[in-house]
Design an enzyme around this catalytic site. Structure first.
Site, PDB file in Angstrom:
ATOM      1  N   ASP A   1      -5.979 -21.710 -41.804  1.00  0.00           N
ATOM      2  CA  ASP A   1      -6.962 -21.141 -42.662  1.00  0.00           C
ATOM      3  C   ASP A   1      -6.565 -21.205 -44.082  1.00  0.00           C
ATOM      4  O   ASP A   1      -7.013 -20.379 -44.888  1.00  0.00           O
ATOM      5  CB  ASP A   1      -7.598 -19.552 -42.010  1.00  0.00           C
ATOM      6  CG  ASP A   1      -9.017 -19.421 -42.722  1.00  0.00           C
ATOM      7  OD1 ASP A   1      -8.955 -18.118 -42.802  1.00  0.00           O
ATOM      8  OD2 ASP A   1      -9.628 -20.240 -43.023  1.00  0.00           O
TER       9      ASP A   1
ATOM     10  N   LYS B   1      -6.814 -26.429 -47.244  1.00  0.00           N
ATOM     11  CA  LYS B   1      -7.144 -27.388 -46.056  1.00  0.00           C
ATOM     12  C   LYS B   1      -6.420 -28.418 -46.500  1.00  0.00           C
ATOM     13  O   LYS B   1      -6.294 -29.507 -45.358  1.00  0.00           O
ATOM     14  CB  LYS B   1      -8.660 -27.704 -46.732  1.00  0.00           C
ATOM     15  CG  LYS B   1      -9.724 -26.411 -46.677  1.00  0.00           C
ATOM     16  CD  LYS B   1      -9.232 -25.323 -45.445  1.00  0.00           C
ATOM     17  CE  LYS B   1      -9.632 -24.030 -45.975  1.00  0.00           C
ATOM     18  NZ  LYS B   1      -8.948 -22.970 -45.196  1.00  0.00           N
TER      19      LYS B   1
ATOM     20  N   ASP C   1      -9.871 -23.248 -39.155  1.00  0.00           N
ATOM     21  CA  ASP C   1     -11.193 -22.858 -39.974  1.00  0.00           C
ATOM     22  C   ASP C   1     -11.426 -24.017 -40.930  1.00  0.00           C
ATOM     23  O   ASP C   1     -10.631 -24.878 -41.139  1.00  0.00           O
ATOM     24  CB  ASP C   1     -11.105 -21.538 -40.554  1.00  0.00           C
ATOM     25  CG  ASP C   1     -12.197 -20.926 -41.139  1.00  0.00           C
ATOM     26  OD1 ASP C   1     -12.332 -20.291 -41.966  1.00  0.00           O
ATOM     27  OD2 ASP C   1     -13.365 -21.370 -40.348  1.00  0.00           O
ATOM     28  N   ASN C   2     -13.000 -24.167 -41.295  1.00  0.00           N
ATOM     29  CA  ASN C   2     -13.312 -24.856 -42.389  1.00  0.00           C
ATOM     30  C   ASN C   2     -13.271 -26.644 -42.251  1.00  0.00           C
ATOM     31  O   ASN C   2     -12.907 -27.326 -43.184  1.00  0.00           O
ATOM     32  CB  ASN C   2     -12.873 -24.531 -43.576  1.00  0.00           C
ATOM     33  CG  ASN C   2     -12.677 -23.036 -43.936  1.00  0.00           C
ATOM     34  OD1 ASN C   2     -11.626 -22.413 -44.028  1.00  0.00           O
ATOM     35  ND2 ASN C   2     -13.894 -22.493 -43.991  1.00  0.00           N
TER      36      ASN C   2
ATOM     37  N   GLU D   1     -18.803 -18.978 -43.369  1.00  0.00           N
ATOM     38  CA  GLU D   1     -19.093 -17.445 -43.429  1.00  0.00           C
ATOM     39  C   GLU D   1     -20.257 -16.923 -44.188  1.00  0.00           C
ATOM     40  O   GLU D   1     -20.365 -17.263 -45.519  1.00  0.00           O
ATOM     41  CB  GLU D   1     -17.880 -16.985 -43.875  1.00  0.00           C
ATOM     42  CG  GLU D   1     -17.176 -17.281 -45.066  1.00  0.00           C
ATOM     43  CD  GLU D   1     -16.142 -18.374 -44.780  1.00  0.00           C
ATOM     44  OE1 GLU D   1     -16.142 -19.032 -43.776  1.00  0.00           O
ATOM     45  OE2 GLU D   1     -15.277 -18.588 -45.428  1.00  0.00           O
TER      46      GLU D   1
HETATM   47  O1  LIG Z   1      -9.525 -21.994 -49.511  1.00  0.00           O
HETATM   48  C1  LIG Z   1      -9.809 -21.404 -48.507  1.00  0.00           C
HETATM   49  N1  LIG Z   1      -8.954 -20.756 -47.890  1.00  0.00           N
HETATM   50  C2  LIG Z   1      -7.453 -20.914 -48.311  1.00  0.00           C
HETATM   51  C3  LIG Z   1      -7.412 -19.893 -49.459  1.00  0.00           C
HETATM   52  O2  LIG Z   1      -7.254 -18.519 -48.714  1.00  0.00           O
HETATM   53  C4  LIG Z   1     -11.193 -21.314 -47.940  1.00  0.00           C
HETATM   54  C5  LIG Z   1     -12.421 -21.783 -48.831  1.00  0.00           C
HETATM   55  C6  LIG Z   1     -13.736 -21.706 -48.400  1.00  0.00           C
HETATM   56  C7  LIG Z   1     -14.683 -22.024 -49.182  1.00  0.00           C
HETATM   57  C8  LIG Z   1     -14.669 -21.808 -50.624  1.00  0.00           C
HETATM   58  C9  LIG Z   1     -15.703 -22.133 -51.690  1.00  0.00           C
HETATM   59  C10 LIG Z   1     -16.888 -22.922 -50.830  1.00  0.00           C
HETATM   60  F1  LIG Z   1     -17.834 -23.248 -51.851  1.00  0.00           F
HETATM   61  C11 LIG Z   1     -17.038 -23.103 -49.665  1.00  0.00           C
HETATM   62  C12 LIG Z   1     -15.741 -22.786 -48.685  1.00  0.00           C
HETATM   63  C13 LIG Z   1     -13.937 -21.140 -47.160  1.00  0.00           C
HETATM   64  C14 LIG Z   1     -12.903 -20.673 -46.321  1.00  0.00           C
HETATM   65  O3  LIG Z   1     -13.237 -20.196 -44.946  1.00  0.00           O
HETATM   66  C15 LIG Z   1     -11.821 -20.668 -46.754  1.00  0.00           C
HETATM   67  O4  LIG Z   1     -10.615 -20.418 -45.912  1.00  0.00           O
HETATM   68 MG   LIG Z   2     -11.406 -20.074 -43.783  1.00  0.00          MG
END
Ligand SMILES: O=C(NCCO)c1cc(-c2ccc(F)cc2)cc(O)c1O
Ligand SMILES: [Mg+2]
Length: 214
Positions: free
Chosen positions: A141, A144, A169-170, A199
């Site tokens: 997580d 990416k 995740d993601n 989320e």
């Molecule tokens: O960068 C991420 N994690 C690593 C730093 O901790 C991360 C970003 C997003 C996200 C952000 C901005 C948006 F517009 C969409 C998604 C979501 C996540 O679940 C994530 O883990």
């Molecule tokens: Mg995430």
């Protein structure tokens, strides 16, 4: 100067959650991020899928890459049986400082160990530094763009074994296309996509569960 988003999330936990009660820490964070200020926790919908994977596996040794505020470390840590341990790596010192407080507020400081630094630096040192042979479960997580390099490094360092489960995740939003292609094409993995939502939003996202076949 202004507080940061993680600091405001921590304040909500300290003001509203019951000390030593992981379930209340999780629900306070989800309510706060849904109603007051969005934050990039795995959240309640994908969190439910994470819970089911962890509960079915009942892992003894867990690695998390990317702690952020500690939400998923608490989600995973609360499900681990006695003697089981979660090692969570966080590169950003501000995130790490908040996560330590959230993990402690949940009463999981003896189950969850937070290690500060870059995953690429720490992965080659986990065996000698923490006496770990292999991981039963890995939750990805963090950045990416780093997912693929890190699982290749985990393979090289022989920290995966037959049956190790990786959950990422993601994989749709923000996305990890090179990682997805690799785990879905490689004969080393049996991979499956769990469709969900980003989320606290209606946007599509999902988790990729990949079993290492060794
Ligand atoms: O960068 C991420 N994690 C690593 C730093 O901790 C991360 C970003 C997003 C996200 C952000 C901005 C948006 F517009 C969409 C998604 C979501 C996540 O679940 C994530 O883990
Ligand atoms: Mg995430």
């Amino acid at each position: 100067t202004r507080t940061t988003r993680p600091q405001r999330l921590l304040k909500a936990v300290q003001d509203r959650a019951i000390r030593g009660n992981p379930k209340s820490v999780i629900s306070v964070i989800d309510h706060y991020c849904r109603n007051q200020e969005w934050a990039m926790n795995v959240g309640d919908e994908k969190g439910f899928i994470l819970d089911s994977v962890v509960s079915e596996l009942n892992p003894q040794t867990v690695l998390e890459l990317g702690t952020y505020c500690g939400y998923s470390a608490v989600r995973i840590g609360r499900l681990l049986h006695s003697g089981a341990r979660l090692l969570t790596l966080e590169f950003n010192p501000d995130y790490a400082a908040v996560a330590r407080e959230v993990i402690s507020w949940a009463g999981l400081e003896n189950t969850v160990q937070l290690v500060e630094g870059a995953s690429g630096d720490w992965i080659p040192r986990l065996r000698e530094h923490f006496g770990i042979h292999t991981f039963d479960f890995i939750f990805l997580d963090h950045w990416k763009e780093g997912y693929l390099a890190d699982i290749k490094l985990l393979e090289e360092c022989r920290l995966l074994r037959k049956g190790t489960v990786l959950l990422a995740d993601n994989v749709v939003c923000p996305g990890a296309p090179d990682y997805l292609e690799y785990v879905r094409k490689s004969p080393l993995y049996d991979s499956r996509y769990f469709k969900s939502h980003l989320e606290y939003t209606k946007a599509e996202d999902g988790l990729e569960k990949s079993v290492y076949l060794g």
